[in-house]
Scaffold this motif. Structure first.
Motif, PDB file in Angstrom:
ATOM      1  N   CYS A 264       0.840  -1.214   0.000  1.00  0.00           N
ATOM      2  CA  CYS A 264       0.000   0.000   0.000  1.00  0.00           C
ATOM      3  C   CYS A 264       0.870   1.258   0.000  1.00  0.00           C
ATOM      4  O   CYS A 264       0.552   2.245  -0.682  1.00  0.00           O
ATOM      5  CB  CYS A 264      -0.931   0.000   1.209  1.00  0.00           C
ATOM      6  SG  CYS A 264      -2.307  -1.150   1.082  1.00  0.00           S
ATOM      7  N   LEU A 265       1.976   1.238   0.769  1.00  0.00           N
ATOM      8  CA  LEU A 265       2.884   2.383   0.796  1.00  0.00           C
ATOM      9  C   LEU A 265       3.517   2.598  -0.575  1.00  0.00           C
ATOM     10  O   LEU A 265       3.640   3.746  -1.042  1.00  0.00           O
ATOM     11  CB  LEU A 265       3.967   2.159   1.856  1.00  0.00           C
ATOM     12  CG  LEU A 265       5.048   3.240   1.952  1.00  0.00           C
ATOM     13  CD1 LEU A 265       4.444   4.596   2.283  1.00  0.00           C
ATOM     14  CD2 LEU A 265       6.105   2.846   2.990  1.00  0.00           C
ATOM     15  N   SER A 330      10.729  -0.623  -8.720  1.00  0.00           N
ATOM     16  CA  SER A 330       9.872   0.340  -9.411  1.00  0.00           C
ATOM     17  C   SER A 330       9.798   1.662  -8.653  1.00  0.00           C
ATOM     18  O   SER A 330       9.812   2.732  -9.259  1.00  0.00           O
ATOM     19  CB  SER A 330       8.470  -0.241  -9.626  1.00  0.00           C
ATOM     20  OG  SER A 330       7.776  -0.365  -8.407  1.00  0.00           O
ATOM     21  N   VAL A 331       9.758   1.597  -7.318  1.00  0.00           N
ATOM     22  CA  VAL A 331       9.729   2.833  -6.527  1.00  0.00           C
ATOM     23  C   VAL A 331      11.056   3.569  -6.661  1.00  0.00           C
ATOM     24  O   VAL A 331      11.098   4.805  -6.753  1.00  0.00           O
ATOM     25  CB  VAL A 331       9.413   2.535  -5.048  1.00  0.00           C
ATOM     26  CG1 VAL A 331       9.331   3.826  -4.252  1.00  0.00           C
ATOM     27  CG2 VAL A 331       8.091   1.781  -4.924  1.00  0.00           C
ATOM     28  N   VAL A 332      12.182   2.817  -6.693  1.00  0.00           N
ATOM     29  CA  VAL A 332      13.496   3.435  -6.884  1.00  0.00           C
ATOM     30  C   VAL A 332      13.560   4.143  -8.233  1.00  0.00           C
ATOM     31  O   VAL A 332      14.051   5.280  -8.343  1.00  0.00           O
ATOM     32  CB  VAL A 332      14.610   2.372  -6.798  1.00  0.00           C
ATOM     33  CG1 VAL A 332      15.957   2.981  -7.205  1.00  0.00           C
ATOM     34  CG2 VAL A 332      14.709   1.805  -5.395  1.00  0.00           C
ATOM     35  N   ALA A 394      -6.029   3.901  -0.533  1.00  0.00           N
ATOM     36  CA  ALA A 394      -4.708   4.454  -0.220  1.00  0.00           C
ATOM     37  C   ALA A 394      -4.160   5.234  -1.411  1.00  0.00           C
ATOM     38  O   ALA A 394      -3.600   6.327  -1.255  1.00  0.00           O
ATOM     39  CB  ALA A 394      -3.750   3.327   0.164  1.00  0.00           C
ATOM     40  N   ARG A 395      -4.326   4.685  -2.603  1.00  0.00           N
ATOM     41  CA  ARG A 395      -3.867   5.377  -3.813  1.00  0.00           C
ATOM     42  C   ARG A 395      -4.576   6.719  -3.988  1.00  0.00           C
ATOM     43  O   ARG A 395      -3.937   7.765  -4.169  1.00  0.00           O
ATOM     44  CB  ARG A 395      -4.169   4.519  -5.046  1.00  0.00           C
ATOM     45  CG  ARG A 395      -3.167   3.433  -5.373  1.00  0.00           C
ATOM     46  CD  ARG A 395      -3.456   2.947  -6.791  1.00  0.00           C
ATOM     47  NE  ARG A 395      -2.602   1.839  -7.164  1.00  0.00           N
ATOM     48  CZ  ARG A 395      -2.972   0.575  -7.213  1.00  0.00           C
ATOM     49  NH1 ARG A 395      -4.205   0.246  -6.881  1.00  0.00           N
ATOM     50  NH2 ARG A 395      -2.138  -0.360  -7.591  1.00  0.00           N
ATOM     51  N   LEU A 448       9.360  -3.615   5.200  1.00  0.00           N
ATOM     52  CA  LEU A 448       8.040  -4.184   5.479  1.00  0.00           C
ATOM     53  C   LEU A 448       7.817  -5.488   4.704  1.00  0.00           C
ATOM     54  O   LEU A 448       7.301  -6.470   5.257  1.00  0.00           O
ATOM     55  CB  LEU A 448       6.949  -3.173   5.119  1.00  0.00           C
ATOM     56  CG  LEU A 448       6.819  -1.978   6.066  1.00  0.00           C
ATOM     57  CD1 LEU A 448       5.978  -0.883   5.424  1.00  0.00           C
ATOM     58  CD2 LEU A 448       6.207  -2.408   7.397  1.00  0.00           C
ATOM     59  N   VAL A 449       8.196  -5.499   3.433  1.00  0.00           N
ATOM     60  CA  VAL A 449       8.017  -6.710   2.632  1.00  0.00           C
ATOM     61  C   VAL A 449       8.877  -7.844   3.171  1.00  0.00           C
ATOM     62  O   VAL A 449       8.449  -8.999   3.236  1.00  0.00           O
ATOM     63  CB  VAL A 449       8.346  -6.411   1.150  1.00  0.00           C
ATOM     64  CG1 VAL A 449       8.428  -7.699   0.345  1.00  0.00           C
ATOM     65  CG2 VAL A 449       7.292  -5.493   0.541  1.00  0.00           C
ATOM     66  N   ARG A 450      10.094  -7.499   3.597  1.00  0.00           N
ATOM     67  CA  ARG A 450      10.990  -8.520   4.165  1.00  0.00           C
ATOM     68  C   ARG A 450      10.391  -9.093   5.441  1.00  0.00           C
ATOM     69  O   ARG A 450      10.417 -10.313   5.662  1.00  0.00           O
ATOM     70  CB  ARG A 450      12.356  -7.901   4.424  1.00  0.00           C
ATOM     71  CG  ARG A 450      13.412  -8.896   4.895  1.00  0.00           C
ATOM     72  CD  ARG A 450      14.727  -8.171   5.162  1.00  0.00           C
ATOM     73  NE  ARG A 450      15.753  -9.082   5.613  1.00  0.00           N
ATOM     74  CZ  ARG A 450      16.562  -9.766   4.823  1.00  0.00           C
ATOM     75  NH1 ARG A 450      16.454  -9.641   3.513  1.00  0.00           N
ATOM     76  NH2 ARG A 450      17.484 -10.567   5.322  1.00  0.00           N
ATOM     77  N   ARG A 451       9.861  -8.235   6.292  1.00  0.00           N
ATOM     78  CA  ARG A 451       9.229  -8.701   7.533  1.00  0.00           C
ATOM     79  C   ARG A 451       8.015  -9.576   7.224  1.00  0.00           C
ATOM     80  O   ARG A 451       7.772 -10.585   7.897  1.00  0.00           O
ATOM     81  CB  ARG A 451       8.800  -7.509   8.394  1.00  0.00           C
ATOM     82  CG  ARG A 451       9.947  -6.800   9.091  1.00  0.00           C
ATOM     83  CD  ARG A 451       9.427  -5.659   9.946  1.00  0.00           C
ATOM     84  NE  ARG A 451      10.513  -4.948  10.604  1.00  0.00           N
ATOM     85  CZ  ARG A 451      10.355  -3.862  11.333  1.00  0.00           C
ATOM     86  NH1 ARG A 451       9.123  -3.333  11.477  1.00  0.00           N
ATOM     87  NH2 ARG A 451      11.381  -3.288  11.910  1.00  0.00           N
ATOM     88  N   GLY A 452       7.249  -9.172   6.220  1.00  0.00           N
ATOM     89  CA  GLY A 452       6.084  -9.958   5.844  1.00  0.00           C
ATOM     90  C   GLY A 452       6.481 -11.344   5.368  1.00  0.00           C
ATOM     91  O   GLY A 452       5.836 -12.348   5.709  1.00  0.00           O
TER      92      GLY A 452
END
Length: 462
Positions: A264-265, A330-332, A394-395, A448-452
């Motif tokens: 979402c972020l 993609s965010v980078v 969120a978007r 967050l993705v790593r924690r998930g």
């Protein structure tokens, strides 16, 4: 042909492509609207912000209404409201009335968009449904990609009012097909979460009001301070309401899922870069660089065209690289493109802007569709619809707030004129801020993705 899936597909695609055109078309028309209606920057900004704010805040509520009252009925009502508001906005001669029409158009667009997706899901199954939703996503991308250039040509040929008339006429044409569509509703649909809807909508509108009117009234003006305080209070009330409801419109329990929050972020960050550029870059290109509306719209194709091609490639890419890695990258890429775009200057041409705009577009194109798939896959199947609604909210909320914040910065640097001196420096400041925010979000998304992933692994081995 009644209840035929092909008829549903045609209706949904026609209406879907007109909704983003209404947003991007309005952004290209802003300078002409301001001159023709003798409106200040704050009033002109509400042409975009009013539409986006109600679109964002009514999406979940209208989705619940569609389940309760019938998808076709709410779809038709949304289209009718969108069409009437568009035609009304095209004929008014007062900026306040135009802004009011745009607020109503946003509500209609929310109802049409959520119901359209439900109608499509009901008309197709299995592989056919996957293909239908692929076309659905392509229609959204086409509206974003070609909306600015279509709007520019319409403005040059018929004036700014045409950017509201044409989408409204498309909606009227689709209304003629509506009687051929099937009706459906959830057998055990819940009630609409009106307390959540009202508190969220009011908070979002007050927050936007503060940012849009702040440069004009003064940031310390009592009305602006009260608007921000009330927005925070209403957001706190929204959280309290949602935590106590058995079937909330915004399931806060999903925020305990780090992978879902990370996705979402990422989605919120990407649109917070894209949409403000779609709104304010046309004004810069026409008023400072001196391009015609058609040429300005054509330049923006560099930013949006990758969204038509890359979603198909990102699916193949995920067979070689894990999907979360693609999202982080993609965010980078979006951050790099925003930093590169600070080369913008009054003598910028299409060639000098091609690199940064295409770079941002590549980052956006890689993430479209993939973000939704990861978000929905991050929650249990029974909550898939809720997860989809939350990432879309969120978007939309992120892009609406970003438009207002960017507008506030540009209003401050240009003394409310959106012209040089001040427009170039303000736009560069905004782009650097976007790049920094996107890089910070990249780190947060990766963590967050790593924690998930680690939590999912522990759950599998437990």
């Amino acid at each position: 042909m009644r209840n035929h899936p092909a008829v549903v597909l045609v209706a949904v695609l026609l209406s879907t492509i007109s909704l983003p055109i209404s947003l991007t078309g309005a952004s290209v028309a802003l300078p002409d609207i301001g001159r023709d209606l003798d409106a200040g920057l704050a009033g002109v900004q509400w042409v975009v912000n009013g539409y986006n704010a109600t679109f964002a805040s009514f999406m979940l509520a209208t989705g619940a209404l569609a389940d309760l009252l019938g998808r076709r009925r709410v779809y038709a009502t949304g289209l009718a409201l969108f069409a009437v508001a568009g035609l009304a906005g095209a004929f008014v001669d007062d900026i306040v009335l135009l802004d009011a029409a745009r607020v109503l158009a946003g509500i209609g667009a929310a109802a049409a968009a959520t119901s359209a997706a439900a109608l499509l899901a009901g008309a197709f199954q299995g592989a056919g449904q996957a293909r239908a939703f692929s076309l659905f996503g392509t229609a959204i991308g086409a509206g974003l990609a070609f909306g600015p250039s279509i709007a520019g040509l319409l403005i040059e040929a018929f004036g700014w009012r045409a950017v509201f008339v044409v989408p409204a006429l498309v909606a009227c044409a689709v209304l003629g097909i509506v009687p051929l569509l099937p009706e459906s509703r959830q057998p055990h649909a819940g009630r609409v979460d009106w307390p959540g809807t009202v508190s969220f909508t009011a908070a979002l509108l007050l927050l936007i009001f503060g940012f849009v009117q702040g440069p004009e009234f003064g940031w310390s003006a009592p009305v602006i301070v009260v608007a921000f305080v009330a927005a925070v209070a209403l957001l706190a009330l929204f959280v309290r309401v949602e935590r106590r409801r058995a079937a909330p419109m915004f399931d806060l329990a999903l925020l305990a899922n780090p992978r879902f929050v990370g996705v979402c972020l990422a989605a919120a960050t990407i649109v917070a870069v894209l949409v403000p550029l779609l709104v304010y870059l046309p004004s810069y290109l026409t008023t400072v660089v001196g391009l015609s509306p058609g040429a300005a719209g054509g330049t923006l194709i560099l930013l949006t065209a990758p969204t038509l091609v890359l979603p198909l490639l990102s699916g193949a890419l995920t067979r070689l690289v894990p999907a979360p890695v693609v999202i982080v990258c993609s965010v980078v890429v979006v951050a790099v493109g925003a930093a590169w775009a600070t080369v913008i200057a009054p003598d910028s041409g299409t060639a000098s802007l091609a690199g940064p705009l295409l770079t941002i577009g590549v980052g956006i194109g890689l993430s479209i569709g993939l973000l939704d798939a990861i978000a929905i896959g991050s929650v249990e199947p029974a909550r898939a619809a809720t997860g989809a609604g939350m990432i879309n909210t969120a978007r939309l909320a992120s892009e609406t707030i970003a438009i207002a914040v960017v507008g506030a910065v540009l209003a401050s640097t240009t003394a409310g004129r959106l012209a040089d001196p001040g427009f170039t420096s303000g736009l560069r400041t905004v782009l650097w801020a976007m790049a920094g925010a996107a890089l910070a979000a990249t780190v947060a998304v990766a963590v967050l993705v790593r924690r998930g992933a680690a939590r999912a692994e522990r759950a599998r081995t437990a």
